[in-house]
Design an enzyme around this catalytic site. Structure first.
Site, PDB file in Angstrom:
ATOM      1  N   HIS A 142     -10.082  -5.155  -3.566  1.00  0.00           N
ATOM      2  CA  HIS A 142      -8.766  -5.363  -2.959  1.00  0.00           C
ATOM      3  C   HIS A 142      -8.923  -5.813  -1.523  1.00  0.00           C
ATOM      4  CE1 HIS A 142      -9.949  -1.119  -2.708  1.00  0.00           C
ATOM      5  NE2 HIS A 142      -9.314  -1.055  -1.544  1.00  0.00           N
ATOM      6  N   ASN A 174     -12.801  -3.091   2.098  1.00  0.00           N
ATOM      7  CA  ASN A 174     -13.833  -2.061   2.135  1.00  0.00           C
ATOM      8  C   ASN A 174     -14.688  -2.177   0.890  1.00  0.00           C
ATOM      9  OD1 ASN A 174     -12.972  -0.828   4.581  1.00  0.00           O
ATOM     10  ND2 ASN A 174     -11.250   0.065   3.476  1.00  0.00           N
ATOM     11  N   ASP A 193       0.852  -1.189   0.000  1.00  0.00           N
ATOM     12  CA  ASP A 193       0.000   0.000   0.000  1.00  0.00           C
ATOM     13  C   ASP A 193       0.893   1.247   0.000  1.00  0.00           C
ATOM     14  OD1 ASP A 193      -3.213   0.545   0.999  1.00  0.00           O
ATOM     15  OD2 ASP A 193      -1.796   2.215   1.096  1.00  0.00           O
ATOM     16  N   ILE A 194       0.493   2.237  -0.775  1.00  0.00           N
ATOM     17  CA  ILE A 194       1.292   3.458  -0.921  1.00  0.00           C
ATOM     18  C   ILE A 194       1.268   4.309   0.357  1.00  0.00           C
ATOM     19  CG2 ILE A 194      -0.463   5.065  -1.839  1.00  0.00           C
ATOM     20  CD1 ILE A 194       1.583   5.693  -4.087  1.00  0.00           C
ATOM     21  N   HIS A 199      -6.966  -5.837   1.991  1.00  0.00           N
ATOM     22  CA  HIS A 199      -5.833  -5.314   2.760  1.00  0.00           C
ATOM     23  C   HIS A 199      -5.315  -6.433   3.665  1.00  0.00           C
ATOM     24  CE1 HIS A 199      -6.831  -0.877   2.190  1.00  0.00           C
ATOM     25  NE2 HIS A 199      -8.000  -1.417   1.902  1.00  0.00           N
ATOM     26  N   GLU A 240     -12.260   3.457  -1.469  1.00  0.00           N
ATOM     27  CA  GLU A 240     -11.720   4.552  -2.287  1.00  0.00           C
ATOM     28  C   GLU A 240     -11.424   4.117  -3.714  1.00  0.00           C
ATOM     29  OE1 GLU A 240      -8.252   5.987  -0.274  1.00  0.00           O
ATOM     30  OE2 GLU A 240      -9.389   6.597   1.490  1.00  0.00           O
ATOM     31  N   VAL A 241     -10.885   2.922  -3.860  1.00  0.00           N
ATOM     32  CA  VAL A 241     -10.495   2.465  -5.202  1.00  0.00           C
ATOM     33  C   VAL A 241     -11.494   1.400  -5.660  1.00  0.00           C
ATOM     34  CG1 VAL A 241      -8.677   1.415  -6.587  1.00  0.00           C
ATOM     35  CG2 VAL A 241      -8.062   2.938  -4.691  1.00  0.00           C
TER      36      VAL A 241
HETATM   37  P1  AMP Z   1      -9.835   1.477   0.191  1.00  0.00           P
HETATM   38  O1  AMP Z   1     -10.229   2.635   1.047  1.00  0.00           O
HETATM   39  O2  AMP Z   1     -10.114   0.157   0.866  1.00  0.00           O
HETATM   40  O3  AMP Z   1     -10.413   1.565  -1.196  1.00  0.00           O
HETATM   41  O4  AMP Z   1      -8.258   1.518   0.092  1.00  0.00           O
HETATM   42  C1  AMP Z   1      -7.547   1.945  -1.011  1.00  0.00           C
HETATM   43  C2  AMP Z   1      -6.088   1.816  -0.659  1.00  0.00           C
HETATM   44  O5  AMP Z   1      -5.330   1.947  -1.850  1.00  0.00           O
HETATM   45  C3  AMP Z   1      -5.573   2.850   0.326  1.00  0.00           C
HETATM   46  O6  AMP Z   1      -5.029   2.189   1.463  1.00  0.00           O
HETATM   47  C4  AMP Z   1      -4.502   3.604  -0.476  1.00  0.00           C
HETATM   48  O7  AMP Z   1      -3.402   3.998   0.311  1.00  0.00           O
HETATM   49  C5  AMP Z   1      -4.105   2.583  -1.518  1.00  0.00           C
HETATM   50  N1  AMP Z   1      -3.559   3.103  -2.751  1.00  0.00           N
HETATM   51  C6  AMP Z   1      -4.068   4.089  -3.536  1.00  0.00           C
HETATM   52  N2  AMP Z   1      -3.281   4.276  -4.614  1.00  0.00           N
HETATM   53  C7  AMP Z   1      -2.286   3.369  -4.526  1.00  0.00           C
HETATM   54  C8  AMP Z   1      -1.159   3.047  -5.343  1.00  0.00           C
HETATM   55  N3  AMP Z   1      -0.897   3.711  -6.482  1.00  0.00           N
HETATM   56  N4  AMP Z   1      -0.324   2.061  -4.934  1.00  0.00           N
HETATM   57  C9  AMP Z   1      -0.567   1.388  -3.799  1.00  0.00           C
HETATM   58  N5  AMP Z   1      -1.620   1.641  -2.988  1.00  0.00           N
HETATM   59  C10 AMP Z   1      -2.455   2.610  -3.346  1.00  0.00           C
END
Ligand code: AMP
Length: 126
Positions: free
Chosen positions: A108, A95, A37-38, A110, A103-104
């Site tokens: 995914h 999530n 994770d970034i 975690h 968010e994405v």
């Molecule tokens: P979520 O809130 O579960 O959708 O989490 C999205 C996660 O993606 C967050 O923990 C971010 O820090 C992570 N994230 C977003 N962009 C990147 C990226 N380019 N590389 C790695 N992790 C990312």
């Protein structure tokens, strides 16, 4: 509010899968990719994603093959082992949708560990 299950092919994880932007890879197989994770929330914070285009777990549950579903869980277990997490314990979470603050919009998981992770669910914002 209904969650939009239309897959956005330009989401950041789709772009990572296409090699358009880099990731810090931890593990890869035919069906899955795992990368750090970034913005890590713990010393180990890895994201495990299916290579298929799935918005979230509901989408995955509805459309993924049994092989893809098994592969994702196996990849999570492999990542935990690679990161030496079973010895001390760890947390996996996903999530899904609005209330979970996803968010994405690409499924995914975690995988988080190597510190005391506290209680399971945080308080709402505000
Ligand atoms: P979520 O809130 O579960 O959708 O989490 C999205 C996660 O993606 C967050 O923990 C971010 O820090 C992570 N994230 C977003 N962009 C990147 C990226 N380019 N590389 C790695 N992790 C990312």
């Amino acid at each position: 509010m209904a969650y939009d299950m239309t897959y956005d092919p330009n989401n950041i994880f789709a772009r990572i899968l296409r090699g358009e932007i880099p990731c810090d890879k931890v593990y890869e197989d035919e069906n899955c990719l795992a990368f750090n994770d970034i913005a890590p929330k713990a010393p180990v914070h890895v994201l495990v994603i299916p290579k298929g285009a799935y918005v979230n777990l509901d989408d995955f549950h509805a459309k993924a093959s049994d092989a893809e579903i098994a592969a994702l869980i196996r990849a999570v277990g492999t990542v935990a082992k690679l990161k030496d997490l079973p010895a001390t314990g760890y947390r996996i979470l996903s999530n899904n949708g609005e209330d979970a603050h996803q968010e994405v919009p690409h499924l995914h998981i975690h995988v988080i560990g190597k510190r005391d992770l506290g209680g399971m669910v945080g308080k709402p914002k505000g």
